[in-house]
Design a protein around this motif. Structure first.
Motif, PDB file in Angstrom:
ATOM      1  N   LYS A  35       0.862  -1.097  -0.071  1.00  0.00           N
ATOM      2  CA  LYS A  35      -0.123   0.188  -0.110  1.00  0.00           C
ATOM      3  C   LYS A  35       1.110   1.190  -0.129  1.00  0.00           C
ATOM      4  N   ILE A  36       0.744   2.138  -1.178  1.00  0.00           N
ATOM      5  CA  ILE A  36       1.393   3.296  -0.961  1.00  0.00           C
ATOM      6  C   ILE A  36       0.560   4.626  -1.023  1.00  0.00           C
ATOM      7  N   ASP A  37       0.956   5.363  -0.035  1.00  0.00           N
ATOM      8  CA  ASP A  37       0.239   6.762   0.027  1.00  0.00           C
ATOM      9  C   ASP A  37       1.179   7.761   0.265  1.00  0.00           C
ATOM     10  N   VAL A  38       1.876   8.280  -0.638  1.00  0.00           N
ATOM     11  CA  VAL A  38       3.086   9.341  -0.329  1.00  0.00           C
ATOM     12  C   VAL A  38       2.768  10.617  -1.145  1.00  0.00           C
ATOM     13  N   GLU A  39       1.398  10.891  -1.400  1.00  0.00           N
ATOM     14  CA  GLU A  39       1.075  12.234  -1.813  1.00  0.00           C
ATOM     15  C   GLU A  39       1.731  12.691  -3.267  1.00  0.00           C
ATOM     16  N   GLY A  40       1.664  11.987  -4.331  1.00  0.00           N
ATOM     17  CA  GLY A  40       2.324  12.267  -5.702  1.00  0.00           C
ATOM     18  C   GLY A  40       3.789  11.553  -5.881  1.00  0.00           C
ATOM     19  N   ALA A  41       4.185  10.928  -4.790  1.00  0.00           N
ATOM     20  CA  ALA A  41       5.361  10.405  -5.265  1.00  0.00           C
ATOM     21  C   ALA A  41       5.403   8.780  -5.357  1.00  0.00           C
ATOM     22  N   GLU A  42       3.936   8.150  -5.741  1.00  0.00           N
ATOM     23  CA  GLU A  42       3.791   6.770  -5.844  1.00  0.00           C
ATOM     24  C   GLU A  42       4.730   6.102  -6.899  1.00  0.00           C
ATOM     25  N   LEU A  43       4.900   6.874  -8.046  1.00  0.00           N
ATOM     26  CA  LEU A  43       5.574   6.314  -9.143  1.00  0.00           C
ATOM     27  C   LEU A  43       7.302   6.135  -8.637  1.00  0.00           C
ATOM     28  N   ALA A  44       7.754   6.975  -7.990  1.00  0.00           N
ATOM     29  CA  ALA A  44       9.089   7.004  -7.344  1.00  0.00           C
ATOM     30  C   ALA A  44       9.101   6.100  -6.518  1.00  0.00           C
ATOM     31  N   VAL A  45       8.349   5.632  -5.472  1.00  0.00           N
ATOM     32  CA  VAL A  45       8.166   4.555  -4.700  1.00  0.00           C
ATOM     33  C   VAL A  45       8.231   3.173  -5.460  1.00  0.00           C
ATOM     34  N   LEU A  46       7.388   3.074  -6.432  1.00  0.00           N
ATOM     35  CA  LEU A  46       7.103   1.817  -7.284  1.00  0.00           C
ATOM     36  C   LEU A  46       8.583   1.792  -8.200  1.00  0.00           C
ATOM     37  N   LYS A  47       9.312   2.776  -8.553  1.00  0.00           N
ATOM     38  CA  LYS A  47      10.729   2.597  -9.140  1.00  0.00           C
ATOM     39  C   LYS A  47      11.773   2.073  -8.277  1.00  0.00           C
ATOM     40  N   GLY A  48      11.509   2.210  -6.969  1.00  0.00           N
ATOM     41  CA  GLY A  48      12.347   1.752  -6.069  1.00  0.00           C
ATOM     42  C   GLY A  48      12.057   0.553  -5.494  1.00  0.00           C
ATOM     43  N   ALA A  49      11.076  -0.183  -6.572  1.00  0.00           N
ATOM     44  CA  ALA A  49      10.965  -1.774  -6.266  1.00  0.00           C
ATOM     45  C   ALA A  49      11.000  -2.580  -7.639  1.00  0.00           C
ATOM     46  N   ARG A  50      11.693  -1.695  -8.592  1.00  0.00           N
ATOM     47  CA  ARG A  50      11.944  -2.579  -9.879  1.00  0.00           C
ATOM     48  C   ARG A  50      12.197  -4.045  -9.711  1.00  0.00           C
ATOM     49  N   ARG A  51      13.275  -4.473  -8.782  1.00  0.00           N
ATOM     50  CA  ARG A  51      13.723  -5.815  -9.206  1.00  0.00           C
ATOM     51  C   ARG A  51      12.318  -6.692  -8.365  1.00  0.00           C
ATOM     52  N   LEU A  52      11.950  -6.192  -7.227  1.00  0.00           N
ATOM     53  CA  LEU A  52      11.012  -7.180  -6.875  1.00  0.00           C
ATOM     54  C   LEU A  52       9.659  -7.252  -7.750  1.00  0.00           C
ATOM     55  N   LEU A  53       9.586  -6.319  -8.577  1.00  0.00           N
ATOM     56  CA  LEU A  53       8.352  -6.134  -9.449  1.00  0.00           C
ATOM     57  C   LEU A  53       8.812  -7.136 -10.563  1.00  0.00           C
ATOM     58  N   GLY A  54       9.906  -7.056 -10.938  1.00  0.00           N
ATOM     59  CA  GLY A  54      10.646  -7.939 -12.215  1.00  0.00           C
ATOM     60  C   GLY A  54      10.585  -9.323 -11.626  1.00  0.00           C
ATOM     61  N   GLU A  55      10.807  -9.835 -10.439  1.00  0.00           N
ATOM     62  CA  GLU A  55      11.025 -10.954  -9.849  1.00  0.00           C
ATOM     63  C   GLU A  55       9.520 -11.341  -9.484  1.00  0.00           C
ATOM     64  N   GLN A  56       8.434 -10.786  -9.788  1.00  0.00           N
ATOM     65  CA  GLN A  56       7.261 -11.014  -9.350  1.00  0.00           C
ATOM     66  C   GLN A  56       7.045 -11.486  -7.719  1.00  0.00           C
ATOM     67  N   ARG A  57       7.505 -10.554  -6.973  1.00  0.00           N
ATOM     68  CA  ARG A  57       7.706 -10.977  -5.386  1.00  0.00           C
ATOM     69  C   ARG A  57       6.601  -9.862  -4.704  1.00  0.00           C
ATOM     70  N   ILE A  58       5.792  -9.159  -5.402  1.00  0.00           N
ATOM     71  CA  ILE A  58       4.777  -8.424  -5.093  1.00  0.00           C
ATOM     72  C   ILE A  58       3.330  -8.908  -5.743  1.00  0.00           C
ATOM     73  N   ASP A  59       2.641  -9.130  -4.860  1.00  0.00           N
ATOM     74  CA  ASP A  59       1.261  -9.736  -5.208  1.00  0.00           C
ATOM     75  C   ASP A  59       0.317  -8.804  -5.825  1.00  0.00           C
ATOM     76  N   ALA A  60       0.361  -7.757  -5.040  1.00  0.00           N
ATOM     77  CA  ALA A  60      -0.782  -6.720  -5.027  1.00  0.00           C
ATOM     78  C   ALA A  60      -0.298  -5.178  -4.899  1.00  0.00           C
ATOM     79  N   ILE A  61      -0.715  -4.399  -5.600  1.00  0.00           N
ATOM     80  CA  ILE A  61      -0.323  -2.944  -5.051  1.00  0.00           C
ATOM     81  C   ILE A  61      -1.570  -1.988  -5.026  1.00  0.00           C
ATOM     82  N   GLN A  62      -1.638  -1.149  -3.956  1.00  0.00           N
ATOM     83  CA  GLN A  62      -2.655  -0.020  -4.023  1.00  0.00           C
ATOM     84  C   GLN A  62      -1.974   1.209  -3.790  1.00  0.00           C
ATOM     85  N   PHE A  63      -2.485   2.031  -4.756  1.00  0.00           N
ATOM     86  CA  PHE A  63      -2.090   3.461  -4.586  1.00  0.00           C
ATOM     87  C   PHE A  63      -3.106   4.386  -5.207  1.00  0.00           C
TER      88      PHE A  63
END
Length: 128
Positions: A35-63
């Motif tokens: 769950k991401i709630d960072v007042e407009g910086a959601e994309l930056a947070v997700l960019k900081g999870a590129r490896r986990l996203l690529g490895e499919q280690r995050i099941d669901a994301i809410q933003f």
């Protein structure tokens, strides 16, 4: 915050790190719901999870995607492109709308909305 919400902003010091780094530090194998709630910086947070996203280690994301995205100069297309392994939904009071293909006329809505992304290889029925 001040320009859009017309209230004074307050600074708070917090420890920052990427999700990829923090997950490694904590020894986590996967994230069920991010769950991401960072007042407009959601994309930056997700960019900081590129490896986990690529490895499919995050099941669901809410933003959130809203007027704060205007300030950060982020479009919904940025999320759509960053999350190709996720099916994105706009959550509504009585259900969800799935975004199967990108359509700027329908998706670039800079008003308050909650978005959820579920990995495409997981069962989607609980969202719909």
């Amino acid at each position: 915050i001040e320009g859009i919400h017309r209230r004074p902003a307050a600074g708070v010091k917090v420890r920052c790190g990427t999700i990829d780094t923090i997950v490694d530090e904590l020894g986590l194998e996967r994230i069920g719901l991010l769950k991401i709630d960072v007042e407009g910086a959601e994309l930056a947070v997700l960019k900081g999870a590129r490896r986990l996203l690529g490895e499919q280690r995050i099941d669901a994301i809410q933003f959130e995607f809203n007027e704060m995205s205007v300030v950060s100069r982020v479009f919904f297309k940025d999320f759509f492109d960053l999350l190709p392994n996720y099916r994105l939904y706009r959550l509504l009071q009585d259900g969800a709308i799935a975004f199967d293909t990108y359509d700027p006329r329908f998706m670039e809505v800079f008003a308050y909305q909650n978005i959820v992304g579920v990995r495409k290889d997981l069962d989607q029925r609980w969202v719909e």
